[in-house]
Design a protein around this motif. Structure first.
Motif, PDB file in Angstrom:
ATOM      1  N   ALA A   1       0.839  -1.202   0.000  1.00 37.49           N
ATOM      2  CA  ALA A   1       0.000   0.000   0.000  1.00 37.49           C
ATOM      3  C   ALA A   1       0.872   1.249   0.000  1.00 37.49           C
ATOM      4  CB  ALA A   1      -0.934  -0.008   1.208  1.00 37.49           C
ATOM      5  N   ALA A   2       1.951   1.216   0.773  1.00 31.36           N
ATOM      6  CA  ALA A   2       2.862   2.367   0.815  1.00 31.36           C
ATOM      7  C   ALA A   2       3.491   2.604  -0.547  1.00 31.36           C
ATOM      8  CB  ALA A   2       3.940   2.129   1.871  1.00 31.36           C
ATOM      9  N   ILE A   3       3.849   1.527  -1.228  1.00 29.21           N
ATOM     10  CA  ILE A   3       4.455   1.660  -2.555  1.00 29.21           C
ATOM     11  C   ILE A   3       3.462   2.287  -3.531  1.00 29.21           C
ATOM     12  CG2 ILE A   3       5.245   0.327  -4.555  1.00 29.21           C
ATOM     13  CD1 ILE A   3       6.601  -1.572  -2.511  1.00 29.21           C
ATOM     14  N   ARG A   4       2.215   1.825  -3.495  1.00 34.52           N
ATOM     15  CA  ARG A   4       1.213   2.378  -4.417  1.00 34.52           C
ATOM     16  C   ARG A   4       0.929   3.847  -4.114  1.00 34.52           C
ATOM     17  NH1 ARG A   4      -0.758  -3.076  -4.264  1.00 34.52           N
ATOM     18  NH2 ARG A   4      -1.982  -2.690  -2.383  1.00 34.52           N
ATOM     19  N   VAL A   5       0.878   4.195  -2.837  1.00 33.94           N
ATOM     20  CA  VAL A   5       0.659   5.595  -2.458  1.00 33.94           C
ATOM     21  C   VAL A   5       1.820   6.454  -2.937  1.00 33.94           C
ATOM     22  CG1 VAL A   5       0.520   7.185  -0.504  1.00 33.94           C
ATOM     23  CG2 VAL A   5      -0.852   5.104  -0.502  1.00 33.94           C
ATOM     24  N   ALA A   6       3.040   5.959  -2.735  1.00 36.05           N
ATOM     25  CA  ALA A   6       4.216   6.726  -3.139  1.00 36.05           C
ATOM     26  C   ALA A   6       4.247   6.945  -4.645  1.00 36.05           C
ATOM     27  CB  ALA A   6       5.485   6.010  -2.680  1.00 36.05           C
ATOM     28  N   TYR A   7       3.956   5.876  -5.417  1.00 32.45           N
ATOM     29  CA  TYR A   7       3.993   6.015  -6.869  1.00 32.45           C
ATOM     30  C   TYR A   7       2.885   6.934  -7.368  1.00 32.45           C
ATOM     31  CZ  TYR A   7       4.354   4.866 -11.802  1.00 32.45           C
ATOM     32  OH  TYR A   7       4.507   4.956 -13.158  1.00 32.45           O
ATOM     33  N   SER A   8       1.694   6.808  -6.792  1.00 42.69           N
ATOM     34  CA  SER A   8       0.567   7.636  -7.235  1.00 42.69           C
ATOM     35  C   SER A   8       0.759   9.111  -6.885  1.00 42.69           C
ATOM     36  CB  SER A   8      -0.742   7.128  -6.621  1.00 42.69           C
ATOM     37  OG  SER A   8      -0.740   7.288  -5.219  1.00 42.69           O
ATOM     38  N   SER A   9       1.683   9.397  -5.971  1.00 45.80           N
ATOM     39  CA  SER A   9       1.951  10.801  -5.635  1.00 45.80           C
ATOM     40  C   SER A   9       2.620  11.533  -6.784  1.00 45.80           C
ATOM     41  CB  SER A   9       2.848  10.873  -4.395  1.00 45.80           C
ATOM     42  OG  SER A   9       4.190  10.500  -4.704  1.00 45.80           O
ATOM     43  N   GLY A  10       3.179  10.768  -7.738  1.00 45.40           N
ATOM     44  CA  GLY A  10       3.878  11.383  -8.874  1.00 45.40           C
ATOM     45  C   GLY A  10       5.288  11.817  -8.558  1.00 45.40           C
ATOM     46  N   GLY A  11       5.746  11.565  -7.332  1.00 44.61           N
ATOM     47  CA  GLY A  11       7.062  12.050  -6.939  1.00 44.61           C
ATOM     48  C   GLY A  11       8.183  11.036  -7.054  1.00 44.61           C
ATOM     49  N   TYR A  12       7.853   9.783  -7.385  1.00 42.98           N
ATOM     50  CA  TYR A  12       8.869   8.734  -7.357  1.00 42.98           C
ATOM     51  C   TYR A  12       8.733   7.801  -8.554  1.00 42.98           C
ATOM     52  CZ  TYR A  12       9.038  10.391  -2.571  1.00 42.98           C
ATOM     53  OH  TYR A  12       9.125  11.192  -1.468  1.00 42.98           O
ATOM     54  N   ILE A  13       9.870   7.369  -9.100  1.00 38.89           N
ATOM     55  CA  ILE A  13       9.887   6.399 -10.175  1.00 38.89           C
ATOM     56  C   ILE A  13      10.199   5.014  -9.597  1.00 38.89           C
ATOM     57  CG2 ILE A  13      10.560   8.094 -11.897  1.00 38.89           C
ATOM     58  CD1 ILE A  13      13.414   7.029 -11.719  1.00 38.89           C
ATOM     59  N   TYR A  14      10.051   3.977 -10.424  1.00 36.88           N
ATOM     60  CA  TYR A  14      10.240   2.605  -9.954  1.00 36.88           C
ATOM     61  C   TYR A  14      11.598   2.422  -9.260  1.00 36.88           C
ATOM     62  CZ  TYR A  14       6.184   0.833 -12.590  1.00 36.88           C
ATOM     63  OH  TYR A  14       4.932   0.584 -13.062  1.00 36.88           O
ATOM     64  N   GLN A  15      12.664   2.943  -9.851  1.00 40.64           N
ATOM     65  CA  GLN A  15      13.997   2.719  -9.304  1.00 40.64           C
ATOM     66  C   GLN A  15      14.133   3.311  -7.911  1.00 40.64           C
ATOM     67  OE1 GLN A  15      16.586   0.813 -10.937  1.00 40.64           O
ATOM     68  NE2 GLN A  15      17.069   0.815  -8.745  1.00 40.64           N
TER      69      GLN A  15
END
Length: 277
Positions: A243-257
């Motif tokens: 859930a934390a990963i999905r929230v972080a990615y959906s924030s637009g601030g982080y890429i996969y790497q």
């Protein structure tokens, strides 16, 4: 000629091209191309871009750029401006290097990310400069299939993640996908209003994004998404790792790497978690 594209928002995906002034070459030799890629790497870092694919030709270039921070215009001015200065100093000249403003197409990521990535690396093949994409050293193809290390500007995991979870298999499938694109109909048959690559629903969503349907504008800074919280804060607020990963990615601030490094996972695993319903 396409209207200047000024639709900028968090997470937008663009196909970007720029041509030499009077259609003259912008790269005189491989040293020029290497210098351009160095500047591109600096711009990608400075403006927090994600570069999914690129190809440097003789009198133009192609980029597939995602902008987590809604800043395509600023970054492109930096890219073309700094490279022009670098080229002019090296060749002891003055004046314009590029033919007017760059051209950008707003792309439906879900439908055309892979199509554009394939189109870009096949440019030297279509131009009959080489027979195979791996024979052209100035595109992202060789790095994506693992023949070369990626340059600092390039992020290959989002593309490869769409072909599988094991890197070696994903590379083979990507290579097959690119090879299958030779001779196919042009992706630009689906271009709408000269600036959108997507269906009518995508165009409607993009126009709604600007809040003025049918207009081409830059969204004011005040309307853009605020900076993403730190990964430490997101993880504290979301004890469940996925859930934390999905929230972080959906924030637009982080890429996969970035997420892979923080959570101690492979980028392909991050991709699976993000895409999980």
């Amino acid at each position: 000629m396409a209207r200047p594209l000024r639709i900028e928002f968090t997470g937008a995906l663009y196909h970007v091209t720029a041509r030499g002034d009077r259609r003259e070459d912008i790269y005189e030799d491989d040293e020029d191309r290497a210098a351009f890629l160095k500047v591109l790497g600096e711009v990608v870092t400075q403006f927090n871009w994600v570069c999914h694919a690129y190809c440097l030709m003789s009198n133009h270039y192609h980029l597939l750029i995602e902008t987590p921070d809604a800043n395509l215009g600023r970054g492109m001015r930096q890219l073309n401006g700094v490279f022009t200065q670098t080229s002019n100093r090296r060749h002891q000249r003055t004046g314009h290097l590029f033919q007017g403003r760059y051209k950008a197409i707003l792309v439906d990521k879900d439908a055309y990310l892979l199509e554009l990535a394939r189109y870009i690396v096949l440019n030297p093949v279509r131009a009959r400069m080489v027979e195979l994409p791996e024979q052209w050293p100035w595109s992202s193809y060789r790095a994506t299939v693992g023949l070369d290390a990626p340059i600092s500007a390039l992020q290959v995991d989002a593309i490869l993640g769409l072909f599988g979870t094991r890197r070696i298999n994903a590379r083979k499938r990507y290579a097959g996908f690119v090879a299958d694109g030779v001779g196919r109909a042009s992706v630009w048959e689906n271009l709408r209003q000269q600036i959108y690559l997507g269906d009518e629903a995508f165009v409607a969503r993009m126009q709604a994004q600007t809040e003025i349907a049918g207009q081409s504008i830059t969204i004011p800074i005040a309307q853009r998404r605020p900076p993403a919280p730190s990964l430490e804060v997101i993880r504290a607020d979301n004890p469940d790792r996925d859930a934390a990963i999905r929230v972080a990615y959906s924030s637009g601030g982080y890429i996969y790497q970035q997420l892979a490094d923080h959570f101690g996972l492979h980028p392909a695993t991050i991709g699976r978690i993000v895409r999980k319903p």
